[in-house]
Design a protein around this motif. Structure first.
Motif, PDB file in Angstrom:
ATOM      1  N   SER A  46       0.798  -1.225   0.000  1.00  0.00           N
ATOM      2  CA  SER A  46       0.000   0.000   0.000  1.00  0.00           C
ATOM      3  C   SER A  46       0.834   1.281   0.000  1.00  0.00           C
ATOM      4  O   SER A  46       0.588   2.184  -0.800  1.00  0.00           O
ATOM      5  CB  SER A  46      -0.953   0.025   1.207  1.00  0.00           C
ATOM      6  OG  SER A  46      -2.005  -0.886   1.055  1.00  0.00           O
ATOM      7  N   SER A  62       2.759   2.426  -3.383  1.00  0.00           N
ATOM      8  CA  SER A  62       1.857   2.835  -4.464  1.00  0.00           C
ATOM      9  C   SER A  62       1.158   4.147  -4.136  1.00  0.00           C
ATOM     10  O   SER A  62       0.967   4.996  -5.015  1.00  0.00           O
ATOM     11  CB  SER A  62       0.816   1.732  -4.721  1.00  0.00           C
ATOM     12  OG  SER A  62       1.425   0.593  -5.292  1.00  0.00           O
ATOM     13  N   ALA A  63       0.775   4.317  -2.869  1.00  0.00           N
ATOM     14  CA  ALA A  63       0.134   5.571  -2.475  1.00  0.00           C
ATOM     15  C   ALA A  63       1.102   6.739  -2.610  1.00  0.00           C
ATOM     16  O   ALA A  63       0.722   7.845  -3.013  1.00  0.00           O
ATOM     17  CB  ALA A  63      -0.369   5.471  -1.033  1.00  0.00           C
ATOM     18  N   ASP A  81      -4.465  -1.292   6.281  1.00  0.00           N
ATOM     19  CA  ASP A  81      -4.336  -0.883   4.884  1.00  0.00           C
ATOM     20  C   ASP A  81      -4.476   0.629   4.722  1.00  0.00           C
ATOM     21  O   ASP A  81      -3.683   1.266   4.017  1.00  0.00           O
ATOM     22  CB  ASP A  81      -5.396  -1.583   4.021  1.00  0.00           C
ATOM     23  CG  ASP A  81      -4.975  -2.975   3.596  1.00  0.00           C
ATOM     24  OD1 ASP A  81      -3.828  -3.366   3.874  1.00  0.00           O
ATOM     25  OD2 ASP A  81      -5.802  -3.672   2.977  1.00  0.00           O
ATOM     26  N   GLU A 104      -1.492   2.513   5.982  1.00  0.00           N
ATOM     27  CA  GLU A 104      -0.373   2.428   5.053  1.00  0.00           C
ATOM     28  C   GLU A 104      -0.571   3.364   3.860  1.00  0.00           C
ATOM     29  O   GLU A 104       0.384   3.962   3.362  1.00  0.00           O
ATOM     30  CB  GLU A 104      -0.203   0.986   4.572  1.00  0.00           C
ATOM     31  CG  GLU A 104       0.394   0.061   5.606  1.00  0.00           C
ATOM     32  CD  GLU A 104       1.865   0.387   5.853  1.00  0.00           C
ATOM     33  OE1 GLU A 104       2.705  -0.006   5.044  1.00  0.00           O
ATOM     34  OE2 GLU A 104       2.154   1.063   6.866  1.00  0.00           O
ATOM     35  N   ARG A 105      -1.804   3.505   3.401  1.00  0.00           N
ATOM     36  CA  ARG A 105      -2.076   4.412   2.281  1.00  0.00           C
ATOM     37  C   ARG A 105      -1.833   5.864   2.688  1.00  0.00           C
ATOM     38  O   ARG A 105      -1.275   6.649   1.923  1.00  0.00           O
ATOM     39  CB  ARG A 105      -3.508   4.191   1.775  1.00  0.00           C
ATOM     40  CG  ARG A 105      -3.663   2.855   1.091  1.00  0.00           C
ATOM     41  CD  ARG A 105      -5.113   2.413   0.908  1.00  0.00           C
ATOM     42  NE  ARG A 105      -5.143   0.971   0.699  1.00  0.00           N
ATOM     43  CZ  ARG A 105      -6.233   0.229   0.677  1.00  0.00           C
ATOM     44  NH1 ARG A 105      -7.426   0.787   0.840  1.00  0.00           N
ATOM     45  NH2 ARG A 105      -6.153  -1.082   0.499  1.00  0.00           N
ATOM     46  N   TYR A 106      -2.245   6.192   3.898  1.00  0.00           N
ATOM     47  CA  TYR A 106      -1.984   7.558   4.364  1.00  0.00           C
ATOM     48  C   TYR A 106      -0.484   7.777   4.574  1.00  0.00           C
ATOM     49  O   TYR A 106       0.031   8.867   4.314  1.00  0.00           O
ATOM     50  CB  TYR A 106      -2.748   7.861   5.655  1.00  0.00           C
ATOM     51  CG  TYR A 106      -2.489   9.269   6.139  1.00  0.00           C
ATOM     52  CD1 TYR A 106      -2.989  10.366   5.438  1.00  0.00           C
ATOM     53  CD2 TYR A 106      -1.717   9.499   7.276  1.00  0.00           C
ATOM     54  CE1 TYR A 106      -2.729  11.664   5.852  1.00  0.00           C
ATOM     55  CE2 TYR A 106      -1.452  10.792   7.701  1.00  0.00           C
ATOM     56  CZ  TYR A 106      -1.956  11.869   6.987  1.00  0.00           C
ATOM     57  OH  TYR A 106      -1.691  13.150   7.394  1.00  0.00           O
ATOM     58  N   ALA A 150      -9.292   6.706   0.117  1.00  0.00           N
ATOM     59  CA  ALA A 150      -8.772   5.425   0.595  1.00  0.00           C
ATOM     60  C   ALA A 150      -9.409   4.231  -0.091  1.00  0.00           C
ATOM     61  O   ALA A 150      -8.886   3.117   0.005  1.00  0.00           O
ATOM     62  CB  ALA A 150      -8.961   5.306   2.102  1.00  0.00           C
ATOM     63  N   ASN A 151     -10.541   4.415  -0.779  1.00  0.00           N
ATOM     64  CA  ASN A 151     -11.084   3.340  -1.607  1.00  0.00           C
ATOM     65  C   ASN A 151     -11.928   3.938  -2.731  1.00  0.00           C
ATOM     66  O   ASN A 151     -12.190   5.151  -2.771  1.00  0.00           O
ATOM     67  CB  ASN A 151     -11.860   2.307  -0.780  1.00  0.00           C
ATOM     68  CG  ASN A 151     -13.238   2.787  -0.329  1.00  0.00           C
ATOM     69  OD1 ASN A 151     -13.583   3.958  -0.460  1.00  0.00           O
ATOM     70  ND2 ASN A 151     -14.019   1.867   0.214  1.00  0.00           N
ATOM     71  N   TRP A 183      -8.962   3.639  -4.683  1.00  0.00           N
ATOM     72  CA  TRP A 183      -8.110   2.475  -4.402  1.00  0.00           C
ATOM     73  C   TRP A 183      -8.949   1.218  -4.518  1.00  0.00           C
ATOM     74  O   TRP A 183     -10.039   1.164  -3.964  1.00  0.00           O
ATOM     75  CB  TRP A 183      -7.527   2.559  -2.998  1.00  0.00           C
ATOM     76  CG  TRP A 183      -6.363   1.634  -2.764  1.00  0.00           C
ATOM     77  CD1 TRP A 183      -6.404   0.287  -2.599  1.00  0.00           C
ATOM     78  CD2 TRP A 183      -4.982   2.009  -2.703  1.00  0.00           C
ATOM     79  NE1 TRP A 183      -5.142  -0.215  -2.431  1.00  0.00           N
ATOM     80  CE2 TRP A 183      -4.249   0.824  -2.474  1.00  0.00           C
ATOM     81  CE3 TRP A 183      -4.307   3.220  -2.796  1.00  0.00           C
ATOM     82  CZ2 TRP A 183      -2.854   0.823  -2.352  1.00  0.00           C
ATOM     83  CZ3 TRP A 183      -2.938   3.213  -2.665  1.00  0.00           C
ATOM     84  CH2 TRP A 183      -2.221   2.025  -2.446  1.00  0.00           C
ATOM     85  N   GLN A 185      -5.578  -3.598  -6.683  1.00  0.00           N
ATOM     86  CA  GLN A 185      -5.014  -4.649  -5.847  1.00  0.00           C
ATOM     87  C   GLN A 185      -5.714  -5.966  -6.192  1.00  0.00           C
ATOM     88  O   GLN A 185      -6.902  -5.982  -6.484  1.00  0.00           O
ATOM     89  CB  GLN A 185      -5.113  -4.329  -4.364  1.00  0.00           C
ATOM     90  CG  GLN A 185      -6.495  -4.112  -3.796  1.00  0.00           C
ATOM     91  CD  GLN A 185      -6.432  -3.991  -2.276  1.00  0.00           C
ATOM     92  OE1 GLN A 185      -5.514  -4.474  -1.629  1.00  0.00           O
ATOM     93  NE2 GLN A 185      -7.430  -3.345  -1.687  1.00  0.00           N
ATOM     94  N   THR A 207       0.732  -4.213  -5.997  1.00  0.00           N
ATOM     95  CA  THR A 207      -0.396  -3.431  -6.493  1.00  0.00           C
ATOM     96  C   THR A 207       0.059  -2.648  -7.723  1.00  0.00           C
ATOM     97  O   THR A 207       1.250  -2.578  -8.028  1.00  0.00           O
ATOM     98  CB  THR A 207      -0.916  -2.459  -5.419  1.00  0.00           C
ATOM     99  OG1 THR A 207       0.179  -1.683  -4.925  1.00  0.00           O
ATOM    100  CG2 THR A 207      -1.555  -3.219  -4.269  1.00  0.00           C
TER     101      THR A 207
END
Length: 341
Positions: free
Chosen positions: A162, A165-166, A192, A195-197, A249-250, A277, A295, A326
């Motif tokens: 995560s 890629s973010a 998840d 991790e994206r943040y 986030a999604n 995402w 993903q 990803t």
């Protein structure tokens, strides 16, 4: 216990100083039991790390041929793809799947303990149960695979990458001149999302910028609509109207926000870029197409089923941590299109 063997109902009864019948009624939830007795049994079971496994589990040659799958929720397309991958692999290998959903469950710990007695092993997704319960199951010898969860000693884990890629996605937006990006989603809600943040923040820090605090909302359509509606309402308020990009986030958040912005004549991507995402099917067919991170959700489910089977059968005894790659998928919602790993 001193012997290192899993605790039995007899051990719980002895520790609680109650009869087997009373302990059984408490554990099964049947018949009248006093609150005092219930508390004593609960304390004894916790002290002994007791999990109500069937007697058959002590026989190495006898198994239930069933996997337990513990999810926090079933809403949204993510869980559908995860389940599809999991059940397809399990079905091909003669395993049935027993599903438990913990969101809204009054006593998820008890539900999962009961589940442990009916299956050969358990897969836990994200924050469906707390770490203390995971540790309790592990100490009781229950084979465990954690999905989208930080690694835990002694448990297998399967997750997707995560943070990197973010960071790549956010960096592209910053380098394209977007200077007021916000992250939409609550990092405290799951590993998840945190991790994206982290990737979002890293992209800012590497460019000597201060990453703004995230907009902490649930990962739902309603939340995405709400964030976008707030932006529209504050156009003249000196607040969110300065935002020129939403890093969601999604995809559910992103698709709902994009639709709401466009309905209010806010241009996407001209005024505000929007990214998501997961790469759900709708991301490919909306206009403009949604930039997102793909993903492999079905593969995540398939691999979790395989890893649990390996542990249950004794094919593998050492825990392993799998991280699946990803892929950035850039479409018109951020002003560009294409894909990159």
């Amino acid at each position: 216990m001193a012997t290192g063997k899993p605790a039995t109902i007899y051990d719980v009864a002895a520790r609680a100083k109650l009869s087997i019948a009373t302990v059984s009624r408490v554990l099964q939830g049947t018949g009248p039991v006093s609150e005092k007795a219930r508390a004593r049994v609960g304390q004894a079971a916790a002290e002994l790390n007791y999990v109500p496994l069937r007697a058959a589990r002590s026989l190495a040659v006898q198994r239930h041929e069933a996997h337990g799958l513990v999810l926090p929720d079933l809403s949204g397309p993510f869980y559908g793809d995860l389940l599809m991958g999991y059940e397809r692999w399990a079905g091909e290998h003669g395993q049935s799947v027993v599903l438990t959903v913990t969101h809204g469950n009054a006593d998820p710990r008890r539900s999962v303990r009961d589940l442990a007695g009916r299956v050969d092993g358990i897969v836990v997704h994200g924050n469906a149960i707390d770490l203390a319960t995971i540790q309790e199951l592990r100490k009781a010898g229950v084979p465990l695979v954690l999905v989208a969860h930080p690694p835990v000693t002694g448990c297998d884990s399967v997750r997707t990458e995560s943070a990197s890629s973010a960071e790549q996605l956010t960096g592209r937006l910053l380098d394209a001149g977007r200077s007021n990006l916000v992250f939409v989603g609550d990092p405290a809600s799951s590993y998840d999302v945190s991790e994206r943040y982290r990737g979002f923040a890293n992209a800012h820090e590497s460019r000597k910028k201060v990453a703004p605090e995230p907009i902490r909302v649930e990962l739902t359509e309603e939340a995405g609509q709400g964030v976008a509606a707030t932006m529209v309402a504050q156009k003249r308020g000196g607040g969110l109207e300065r935002v020129d990009g939403l890093v969601c986030a999604n995809d559910e958040l992103a698709l709902a926000a994009m639709s709401t912005l466009r309905s209010a004549d806010v241009g996407v991507p001209d005024d505000v870029v929007v990214t998501g995402w997961d790469d759900v099917m709708a991301a490919r067919y909306v206009s403009p197409g949604l930039s997102t991170v793909r993903q492999p959700m079905a593969e995540l489910g398939r691999l979790a089923a395989q890893r649990l089977h390996e542990r249950v059968t004794g094919e593998r005894t050492r825990a392993r941590n799998d991280v699946l790659a990803t892929e950035l998928v850039l479409r018109d919602s951020c002003g560009t299109s294409g894909a990159m790993h």
